[in-house]
Write a protein that holds these residues in place. Structure first.
Motif, short mmCIF file in Angstrom:
data_model
loop_
_atom_site.label_atom_id
_atom_site.label_comp_id
_atom_site.label_asym_id
_atom_site.label_seq_id
_atom_site.Cartn_x
_atom_site.Cartn_y
_atom_site.Cartn_z
N GLN A 84 -2.50 16.72 19.33
CA GLN A 84 -2.40 15.31 19.68
C GLN A 84 -1.89 14.51 18.48
N MET A 85 -1.36 13.34 18.79
CA MET A 85 -0.77 12.51 17.74
C MET A 85 -1.83 12.11 16.71
N ARG A 86 -1.41 12.10 15.45
CA ARG A 86 -2.33 11.69 14.38
C ARG A 86 -1.55 11.03 13.26
N VAL A 87 -2.29 10.34 12.38
CA VAL A 87 -1.69 9.67 11.23
C VAL A 87 -1.36 10.72 10.16
N ASN A 88 -0.21 10.58 9.52
CA ASN A 88 0.17 11.45 8.41
C ASN A 88 -0.95 11.41 7.36
N PRO A 89 -1.55 12.55 7.02
CA PRO A 89 -2.70 12.53 6.09
C PRO A 89 -2.36 12.09 4.67
N THR A 90 -1.08 12.07 4.32
CA THR A 90 -0.70 11.65 2.96
C THR A 90 -0.55 10.15 2.84
N ILE A 91 -0.66 9.44 3.93
CA ILE A 91 -0.34 8.01 3.90
C ILE A 91 -1.39 7.21 3.13
N GLN A 92 -0.93 6.27 2.33
CA GLN A 92 -1.81 5.36 1.61
C GLN A 92 -1.32 3.94 1.87
N LEU A 93 -2.28 3.05 2.11
CA LEU A 93 -1.98 1.63 2.30
C LEU A 93 -2.58 0.88 1.12
N ILE A 94 -1.76 0.24 0.33
CA ILE A 94 -2.22 -0.45 -0.86
C ILE A 94 -1.90 -1.93 -0.74
N ARG A 95 -2.92 -2.76 -1.03
CA ARG A 95 -2.77 -4.22 -0.95
C ARG A 95 -2.44 -4.77 -2.34
N LEU A 96 -1.28 -5.39 -2.48
CA LEU A 96 -0.85 -5.95 -3.76
C LEU A 96 -0.90 -7.48 -3.72
N THR A 97 -0.97 -8.07 -4.91
CA THR A 97 -0.97 -9.54 -5.01
C THR A 97 0.40 -10.06 -5.43
N TRP A 98 1.38 -9.14 -5.51
CA TRP A 98 2.77 -9.52 -5.79
C TRP A 98 3.68 -8.87 -4.75
N LYS A 99 4.71 -9.60 -4.37
CA LYS A 99 5.67 -9.08 -3.40
C LYS A 99 6.90 -8.50 -4.11
N ASN A 100 7.62 -7.68 -3.38
CA ASN A 100 8.93 -7.14 -3.79
C ASN A 100 8.86 -6.12 -4.93
#
Length: 533
Positions: A84-100
């Motif tokens: 079944q479909m699943r999220v790529n286990p290597t994925i990381q979501l990081i929240r930054l305080t600067w863009k670009n």
């Protein structure tokens, strides 16, 4: 740890940060890191911008670089086969305080990019499941939604209903995330059994597994033409709109269960004469189906109405030869109407295809016609006549003539980009000349009851529309049950005489041609086959 080793570790962990700092300052900072460098220590020092006079965004850039390094060095494995479909286990979501900031890490981007600026930005980092390359970019809102749907096992249908969105919108976003490697998807269940079906093991999996399934849907028998080779002028009941919607829902369920993308080819008769065509077209679009039309010329306003819903992937028309011969088959003035309509399709940005039904009478006009269409249509194909219905009154060339024709067609196609390859038997010539095979009639040789089914206006389901091959009725049985039935599997397996052939994955001849020559299609091969000659 020796200082030189500390320097080496940090230098390789933060190459982009390093580019913003002078060599002297960088050396002093490394000395302060001590013997055991870690990202927090360097980030703390970078925050002292008043001391070093460094850009304010460097601490966040350092955090981003360290996360990238951690993922690159991670021993997390991306699984192969999944159920079944699943999220790529290597994925990381990081929240930054600067863009670009991600622009600085994507070294392949040589064009100018926006400067870093204060503001919250969520960044996705992951390894591509196929190539292993690292992807780094700001997360899109739809990607965050899809990650939540998959991670929390939320039914996409529920999200679509709550958001008042077509389910097709959600599924297209899921497909996009899967194609980008953010999601891992199960392999298509529309696949050949290579162990049992083929003796030749040298064919790439692309010829054994289909990522899409096409419903060739003859939604009406009504037609504004009466062609001499028409294979079915029988009277059949017309599909009611509520029945048609149920067929689309059945197709949607089928595609979800088989892990494939769904496609609908509207045809007939002339599908544009179906009284509820615009409603049905919209319903197919809302379910996220890839849509094509096989029909006759139509008014501009009708095509523009379809484009406003979803641009068809292509519009296929038929021409049977040069003007005089074509009009003798399809009706006076037909040739000029089709040419005018092809020009309209190009003006509206719709890919056009022209199909010719090859007979003994028009074989000599195929190449001149292809040359005439060179700068008009996007693709030109031919199919051999299936001598059923009114086509039984016409004839095909003999085998020797046909082989010579295929040779000349291949030579002409080398210099005419619109000429496509469709007849499976062309692969025999490719094989004998040591050329790379193409996918044949449907991309998988004979695709009867494999990557497509034909549904008629009265609900009958056939393995192939070009000859009687009834395997069920969609008004009485579920589409999945019909596809998985023994009758469908028998057509899908094809002719027993072809099973040991080296090019079976891309050929299998044509069952309709064998049928129209009164052969046992499940035992005797296409009478035009010349593999052994």
């Amino acid at each position: 740890m020796p200082y030189t080793n500390v320097f080496h570790i940090i230098d390789h962990a933060y190459p982009v940060c390093r580019s913003f700092i002078s060599p002297d300052t960088w050396t002093r900072m490394i000395r302060k890191c001590g013997e055991m460098p870690d990202p927090e220590t360097l980030q703390h020092m970078l925050e002292q911008t008043g001391v070093h006079g460094l850009p304010e965004f460097l601490p966040e850039l350092a955090r981003l670089e360290w996360t990238v390094r951690r993922i690159l060095n991670s021993d997390l494995e991306i699984p192969g086969e999944i159920s079944q479909m699943r999220v790529n286990p290597t994925i990381q979501l990081i929240r930054l305080t600067w863009k670009n900031l991600t622009f600085h890490l994507n070294s392949e981007e040589h064009t100018s990019h926006p400067a870093p600026e204060p503001g919250e930005e969520l960044v996705l980092i992951w390894k591509d499941p196929d190539s292993g390359t690292l992807n780094i970019r700001p997360a899109l809102k739809e990607e965050l939604l899809i990650l939540k749907i998959i991670e929390e096992s939320i039914p996409p249908e529920m999200v679509a209903k709550e958001g008042n969105l077509p389910i097709g919108t959600i599924n297209k976003a899921i497909d996009k995330a899967a194609s980008d490697g953010i999601l891992l998807t199960p392999k298509s269940q529309i696949r050949r059994d290579s162990a049992l079906f083929f003796q030749n093991k040298n064919f790439d999996e692309c010829f054994l597994l289909s990522e899409t399934f096409n419903l060739q849907w003859h939604i009406t028998q009504t037609c504004d033409l009466h062609c001499k080779h028409c294979y079915d002028r029988s009277i059949r009941s017309q599909t009611k709109l509520n029945q048609a919607i149920k067929i689309l829902d059945s197709l949607y369920t089928f595609c979800q269960s088989k892990h494939v993308k769904g496609a609908v080819s509207f045809t007939g008769g002339n599908p544009l004469l179906y009284p509820h065509f615009i409603e049905l077209y919209r319903a197919a679009s809302e379910r996220g189906f890839y849509i094509t039309i096989l029909g006759n010329p139509a008014p501009r306003r009708q095509i523009e109405e379809l484009i406003a819903i979803q641009r068809p992937a292509y519009f296929q028309l038929s021409i049977e030869g040069l003007p005089a011969l074509n009009d003798s088959i399809r009706g006076l003035g037909h040739f000029s109407r089709v040419i005018g309509f092809i020009k309209l399709l190009r003006e509206l940005g719709i890919y056009s295809m022209v199909m010719l039904t090859l007979t003994r009478d028009n074989m000599e006009e195929v190449l001149p016609l292809a040359e005439m269409l060179r700068n008009l249509t996007d693709r030109f194909h031919f199919n051999r006549l299936s001598m059923v219905g009114e086509g039984a009154n016409l004839q095909l060339p003999d085998q020797r003539e046909y082989i010579a024709f295929l040779e000349s067609y291949i030579r002409a196609a080398e210099n005419n980009p619109i000429m496509g390859m469709k007849d499976n038997l062309i692969n025999i010539l490719h094989y004998k000349k040591g050329l790379k095979p193409f996918g044949g009639c449907t991309g998988y040789g004979c695709g009867a009851a494999f990557n497509f089914l034909s549904v008629l206006s009265d609900g009958e389901v056939h393995a192939c529309r070009k000859f009687p091959s009834l395997i069920g009725n969609v008004f009485q049985d579920d589409l999945t049950e019909i596809y998985d039935s023994e009758r469908a599997e028998r057509y899908r397996s094809g002719c027993n005489a072809c099973k040991a052939c080296d090019i079976r994955p891309v050929c299998g001849g044509c069952l309709a041609i064998a049928y129209s020559h009164s052969l046992n299609i499940l035992e005797e091969k296409d009478p035009f086959c010349f593999m052994d000659k």
